[in-house]
Design a protein around this motif. Sequence first.
Motif, PDB file in Angstrom:
ATOM      1  N   SER A  26     -57.932  -6.533 -31.247  1.00  0.00           N
ATOM      2  CA  SER A  26     -57.328  -7.869 -31.174  1.00  0.00           C
ATOM      3  C   SER A  26     -57.392  -8.371 -29.742  1.00  0.00           C
ATOM      4  N   ASP A  64     -60.227 -25.240 -36.279  1.00  0.00           N
ATOM      5  CA  ASP A  64     -59.631 -24.083 -35.609  1.00  0.00           C
ATOM      6  C   ASP A  64     -59.978 -24.040 -34.123  1.00  0.00           C
ATOM      7  N   LYS A 118     -58.461 -10.872 -34.313  1.00  0.00           N
ATOM      8  CA  LYS A 118     -57.421 -10.108 -34.998  1.00  0.00           C
ATOM      9  C   LYS A 118     -58.093  -9.228 -36.041  1.00  0.00           C
ATOM     10  N   ARG A 152     -68.284 -18.005 -35.412  1.00  0.00           N
ATOM     11  CA  ARG A 152     -67.841 -16.629 -35.649  1.00  0.00           C
ATOM     12  C   ARG A 152     -68.850 -15.586 -35.178  1.00  0.00           C
ATOM     13  N   GLN A 170     -61.033 -15.374 -35.420  1.00  0.00           N
ATOM     14  CA  GLN A 170     -60.176 -16.111 -36.344  1.00  0.00           C
ATOM     15  C   GLN A 170     -60.596 -17.571 -36.522  1.00  0.00           C
ATOM     16  N   GLN A 171     -61.385 -18.092 -35.606  1.00  0.00           N
ATOM     17  CA  GLN A 171     -61.762 -19.501 -35.661  1.00  0.00           C
ATOM     18  C   GLN A 171     -63.010 -19.670 -36.535  1.00  0.00           C
ATOM     19  N   HIS A 172     -62.934 -20.590 -37.520  1.00  0.00           N
ATOM     20  CA  HIS A 172     -64.014 -20.774 -38.487  1.00  0.00           C
ATOM     21  C   HIS A 172     -64.756 -22.094 -38.318  1.00  0.00           C
ATOM     22  N   GLN A 192     -61.860  -9.320 -36.121  1.00  0.00           N
ATOM     23  CA  GLN A 192     -62.588 -10.506 -36.560  1.00  0.00           C
ATOM     24  C   GLN A 192     -62.169 -11.733 -35.757  1.00  0.00           C
TER      25      GLN A 192
END
Length: 750
Positions: free
Chosen positions: A312, A686, A675, A451, A680-682, A678
């Motif tokens: 993370s 985001d 997190k 990503r 987290q922003q897609h 991975q």
Amino acid sequence: MSQGIRLSRRRFLQVLAGTAGSLLVGIRFAEATDAPLPPALLGDNVHGLGPYVRIDEDGSVLIGARDPDTGTGVATSLPRIIADELDVDWNNVRVVALGLGVDSRNGKPVWSYGHQVGGTGTSIPAAWRDLRQAGAVARWLLLQAAARRLGLAASRLRSENGMVIAPDGRRFSYGSLAADASKIALPTTLPPLKNPADYRLIGHGVGDVDARAIVTGQTRYAIDHFYGDAVVAVLSHCPWPDGKLARIDTTDALAVDGVLKVVQLRPEPGQPAGSTVIAPAVAVLAENTWAALQGQARLKLEWKPGASGDASSNALEQQALALVGGKSAPTTRVRNIGDVDAAGKKAARRLEATYFQPWLAHATAETTNCLVRLDKDRASLVVPTQAPQAASAVVQRLTGLAADKIDIRVPRVGGGYGRRLDHDYVAEAVMLAKAINKPVRLLWSREQDLRNDYYRSGSVHQLGAIIDRKRQLLAWNQRMASASALTGRGVPQDHLWTSELQADQFPAPLVPNYRSDWYALESATPRGPMRGMPHLSNAFAVESFIDEIAHQMREDPLKTRLRILGEARQLPLDNGRTLDVGRLANVLRLVADRIEWKNWLRTVNGLGIACWHVDGAYVAHAIEAAMQGDKLTIQRVVCAVDVGRVINPTGLHGQVAGATLDALSIAMNAAITVKGGQVQQHDLRDYPLASMAQLPNDVEVITVDDDRDPAGASFLAMPTVAPALANAVFRASAVRVRRLPLMKELLRLL
């Protein structure tokens, strides 16, 4: 015919007779013989020319632009250098983007055009002398042709706007002289270059050559190109960079009408990051984009995390904080001048501060894509790249083709920011073209782009300063922790810090006792070049800290900076350049004057200021910000830059304003978080870019008129935006609580 004149050990100017009596002059690398040229400029006897000019009998002038234009305006600036030295009417010039210029000699590539890298601030400095010499030789040949026709000495003739003018007023167009000029032997020595006082284009503003096409939607980016028989490929990458595919069911995907094949891709073991697949992926290849997307949606995939499955960004940040705040030895002691510890015995004040910076994505307007055709003995690509030579190396490795059998075209690039210096997407496209034995048009979605990026690493900076009784900065101690962008790229361990900071960055040359330590963080999240690295993160920490020093000393932050700078002088830097303290102080004063810094204590808004230097160029920002509760309004932004001689003031203004807005967007909105291993922003919900309402109505740009050789400016305005904004916000908000007593004390001191 073909003639050459030596420029250096590796380059020489060449003149050729083209089709229908045209004149061609360019720079050719000595080993190159058959570099590809754009079809519009092919003619008989055209071999191995680099940046060049072509003059046809009808007077039209075509000039090649060698470096990819990622929005930096080099497609305008580079040809203007040639055009001014040549004395042609800019309205008659057509610019042609050069593809990759390469030949193969003994199995190794030989680069015909030399420098072909965009968006790194090196295009104009690398071209400044060579391109002027090419223009000067072409002009000399035309003057010689006119002199022979008139029976006069060439020294009695002059050139102007594509014409040679005789003492009696007779005029000859360059077009009418081109055929004769192409037959004249080159001079034994290079003709003299123009006196800068005679420049008619350099230093005079003009819009980008493709500006109208861009704003009217006519520009074709790489993503707009296609081959008629190309299949479309879309990808699903593993959400963990070090994960793997556990299960796949392609039945439903292959049942979609138009879907041709499903292909698995894996990173090539032992290959440097950025030159192979970024993470395990599954590609759907189809006859059209819609079918490919429908097939992708029907894939049944199960991915398995690797060792980074519980990683993370928060945990990494805490690790970084512990490292810079602890007593462990650094990974690299980058600089250690004087004795910081001994200087502490003379301290009148000790100050410390810690700064955090998030991970960042590139979020280019043009998402990742690549068009490739592989034939038996040739490869053809249309690709948005900042470094076509590096892209060619990827293709060579995967196909076994010689360098001169690989044709790479680079249209206008829809944003680079360092992302296009890596070529994982080129590797993917070539692998897929080999797998299906058809041309492939690879298209990444915005989600894939965000990503599966080579991110800018988050970082933590702990800064310490020692001030003596005379308010002089006696010592500086910087401790930085980050995950190097060079990890996994074949760089020795003791050089991994070079992507993260510079040993002689501001204020290193100005402090008698200076220590800089770097702590390496381990992360599986991919990292790579980012616009403004390594200056972007370091300038924020350094310039914010200087403001805190000023605040603790209860003095004007401008005065603090000018005292640190001291008198105007030249200081040697580690990279062979010099720091011109006077030029740095000058841009600082310019923005202070323009934003009326004298009112910094009296305005209801907050004023912030910051300065920096990058490879011989100097920049400062001053920002006025207002806070209404938690709402930030940027009232004014002023930026001053000194890049030496300015080629195109209009282009420089746009570059500085654009970089400023980009940096504001990053400062206010951008952060990549990890997190469970991975990202987290897609999408842009985001990872939002700044809206027009968040940005100032204008960026006031001040350019310094200078006669020094030009320096680069592609990311020059990036580093000082965030600290100037943070300093303005601090003054508009945090200081408000103590505004009255602080103002009284400061007014007394001032």
